[in-house]
Each structure stands twice: as C-alpha cells, then as structure tokens.
Scaffold this motif. Sequence first.
Motif, short mmCIF file in Angstrom:
data_model
loop_
_atom_site.label_atom_id
_atom_site.label_comp_id
_atom_site.label_asym_id
_atom_site.label_seq_id
_atom_site.Cartn_x
_atom_site.Cartn_y
_atom_site.Cartn_z
N LEU A 56 0.81 -1.20 0.00
CA LEU A 56 0.00 0.00 0.00
C LEU A 56 0.85 1.25 0.00
O LEU A 56 1.99 1.27 0.46
CB LEU A 56 -0.89 0.02 1.25
CG LEU A 56 -1.78 -1.22 1.45
CD1 LEU A 56 -2.43 -1.14 2.81
CD2 LEU A 56 -2.81 -1.30 0.36
N THR B 243 1.52 5.08 1.38
CA THR B 243 1.34 5.72 2.67
C THR B 243 0.32 6.85 2.55
O THR B 243 0.35 7.62 1.60
CB THR B 243 2.68 6.29 3.18
OG1 THR B 243 3.60 5.20 3.31
CG2 THR B 243 2.51 6.97 4.52
N MET B 244 -0.57 6.93 3.50
CA MET B 244 -1.60 7.96 3.51
C MET B 244 -1.14 9.13 4.37
O MET B 244 -0.58 8.93 5.45
CB MET B 244 -2.90 7.39 4.07
CG MET B 244 -4.01 8.40 4.21
SD MET B 244 -5.47 7.65 4.90
CE MET B 244 -5.90 6.54 3.58
N GLN C 288 -6.08 10.42 7.75
CA GLN C 288 -6.39 9.18 8.45
C GLN C 288 -7.75 9.18 9.16
O GLN C 288 -8.52 8.22 9.00
CB GLN C 288 -5.29 8.86 9.46
CG GLN C 288 -4.00 8.43 8.81
CD GLN C 288 -2.90 8.19 9.82
OE1 GLN C 288 -3.10 8.34 11.02
NE2 GLN C 288 -1.72 7.82 9.35
N ASP D 283 -9.50 4.29 0.46
CA ASP D 283 -9.58 4.19 1.91
C ASP D 283 -9.77 2.74 2.36
O ASP D 283 -9.26 2.32 3.40
CB ASP D 283 -10.74 5.04 2.43
CG ASP D 283 -10.48 6.53 2.30
OD1 ASP D 283 -9.31 6.91 2.14
OD2 ASP D 283 -11.45 7.31 2.35
N GLN E 57 -6.44 0.95 2.04
CA GLN E 57 -5.47 1.43 3.03
C GLN E 57 -5.87 1.06 4.46
O GLN E 57 -5.08 1.28 5.38
CB GLN E 57 -5.39 2.97 2.95
CG GLN E 57 -4.83 3.51 1.66
CD GLN E 57 -3.35 3.84 1.77
OE1 GLN E 57 -2.68 3.39 2.71
NE2 GLN E 57 -2.83 4.60 0.85
N ARG F 237 -3.54 -0.85 7.15
CA ARG F 237 -2.33 -0.11 7.52
C ARG F 237 -2.68 1.12 8.33
O ARG F 237 -2.02 1.44 9.32
CB ARG F 237 -1.55 0.28 6.26
CG ARG F 237 -0.40 1.22 6.55
CD ARG F 237 0.53 1.40 5.36
NE ARG F 237 1.30 0.19 5.14
CZ ARG F 237 2.25 0.09 4.23
NH1 ARG F 237 2.54 1.12 3.45
NH2 ARG F 237 2.91 -1.03 4.07
N THR F 238 -3.73 1.84 7.91
CA THR F 238 -4.11 3.06 8.62
C THR F 238 -4.54 2.75 10.04
O THR F 238 -4.13 3.43 10.99
CB THR F 238 -5.26 3.77 7.88
OG1 THR F 238 -4.89 4.00 6.52
CG2 THR F 238 -5.59 5.10 8.53
#
Length: 386
Positions: free
Chosen positions: A7, A9-10, A15, A182, A185, A188-189
């Motif tokens: 993934l 990175t956001m 977040q 979203d 992700q 990971r988030t």
Amino acid sequence: MPHRQHLLTMPATRQPASLLSVDRAVFELRRGRVVVIAAANGARALVMAAEGASPQSLTDLTNLAASLPDLSITRRRAEVLGLTDKSDADAGTVLALSLSGGLDAEAVLRLADPLTEAPTAELERTTVHDVDKHGPHTAAVGLAKIARLLPAALVATIEDPDSKDLAGWAARRNLALVDAGDIFQYERTAARTLTRVSEARVPLEDAEHTRIIAYRPQDGGLEHLAIVIGEPQPGEPALVRIHSECFTGDLLGSLRCDCGDQLRGAIQAIGASGSGVLLYLAQEGRGIGLVNKLRAYTLQDRGLDTLDANEMLGYDADERVYLPAAQMLQDLGLNQVRLLTNNPDKVAALSGCGITVSERVAHAFPSNKHNEQYLHTKKAKGGHLF
C-alpha cells in the motif's frame, strides 16, 4: 502465507476521515444495506454484501443504480467453483460473475456461500470477467472482508443520470459513501493509529508480575492487547508470542485446535523466562472472524482440512496481518524479539514489518483425537515446524 498488502502511505491528516468512512460502510454492509464506492479512476458503484441478498434487496439495488449488478468474488472462490484454473495470479484478486438471464438471490447465495446447495445450474450460465484491481469490485470484496462477512459482494455500476454529484446523490438517499483507496489502506491506517487507552496490573497464575495494555485504533474499533510479563528491556531481544484471539479455544477450551494450549503455554514460558510479551490480536479465525470460522468448522466436518475450508469460503488460507503487532512492540520499545512460534511465515511477516526476529523459539503441544488432523495440516500444508 499470511495476508499482505502493498500500500501507499496515507497523509496523517487524511487518516481520521479515511477510518470513519470505512467504519460507517462496514456497519451499513453488515446491516444488509447498500453502500456507494467511488474509485480513483472515476468508476463508482453501489455495493451490497452477497450474504445479505434477497429478492427485494436485489430489486432495490438494480433500481437505485439503474444497472444490473455483477457478483464479485475472490479468485480463490472462483477456483473452488471451477470457474477459473489455478494460476500464478494472486489468489486474493477479484473476479466478477454475470449470469445469463440475470442474478437472483438464490443464485447469489449458492455462488457465494459453500454451505448452501451446490450452484450446478448457475455455473452453466456464468460468465467470468476480470476487473480493475483498484476499482469498486475489488474494493467491495475488501470491504466485505473488513466486515468479517463472506468475501463476496453484489456490485452495480451507477448509471443514474442524476448521480453526477455523487456525494449529493448518496446523501439524498441516505447512503454511505466510501473511497476505494480508503478501503485498500484500511488495515495499515488502523494499525498506524493504535494508541494506548488503558493499562492495569493483572497477576496471572503463571506470571504474577503482569500488566495488560489495551491499544485501540483511531476509529474506535476492536482493541489489541499487550500482556507484558515482568520488565522486558528495550534493546534486548524479548521473548514474544503473537497470539490471534480464539474464542472457542482460548475461552471455551475447544479441542479442535491447540490455541488454548498455546496461549496458556506462552504465558507459562514467558513467566518462567523472567520477562516478555504476549500480544493478543483481535484477528479471530486467522483473520476471517468468528462467524466465518464456524462456517469453516462445518466444512471441516464435511471432510475439508482447515486451510481448504478457508479457501472454500473464498478467503486465503491465512488472512492475518502483523502490522498491529509491530506497532505495539515499537511502542513498548522492543525492536528485537525471540519469537515463540512454529510458523516460519510469522517470522517473515513480522520481520517485514521492521521487527528483528533474532530467534524462533519452538512452541508445540501434544495433540488430541480432535485436533490431530488440524495439526497435521498445519505441518504438511502450512509449513509449521513441530
């Protein structure tokens, strides 16, 4: 192999909104309601969990979208159904199914749920389509997995001419809107936003000097627990067990698995060594959830082994992620561990999350007549070392 995602990175500022939108969509899906998914490529669709399909919900979905839905399933489930050959392609990828004459609720359930009647008639009129791995079909199955539902979803492209302003269109219909990115992700988030929310001293039978620390993701979802025994020292390899929760084994003493033995044995071993940590992750059933684990048990009673049962449901053999474990260890200042496990894949997965595994410590217990086949499968097909 443990489930992995590659993934992007956001940004941290994104977040909270990301977690909230996915969390809302999960609850809507679990209630049998329709969700709107928008993808970066401009695609947008209405989505509903396959296991919530009924004649009325299918009609409502079709009318709202102004298009006929497809059934999105994992490649793993498609292979089980004989709709595609096994290949080197990622078994977790998604395929879309359409049926000549259209989908009905009974066909959807037979194709998605292996505990229903075999979909013999449906397979004869099924066409399989590849889908965009970043699009709504893939995101819909991902959302169903997060919701711990069967990994299958009804997906209808939104063709309603009034839907140009998608956010307004969804709001007027009281529908949750979520971005596909979203969903991709989410794991990971959620792991990256874990924070300590509670801590208490809890003397245990084999480890009296014990603290339990609860970590909660920013979306307020299920907490993971760090059971800290003694005083493990940062900079030194700590004896660590990563244990996925098992309601049936840990709490009820089920004889179908060795989870209860592993949990209590790990506490005893860490207590005897003087210090260490047992991480208790909220990832029931190798990450598929309790309801799906019970479904898998029924399939095992019909002759499948534990890995094949997960795959029959459409899941990978192991859907767990170890980002939360790595985040918790880093928060505790423990970047080096001696890992109590028989699973080399767990060593590799934790190492891939930035934790140095200096040693694998064997962690095996005697079998019984109810779990002999389960343990044999873990060794023969899962690569576990006993």
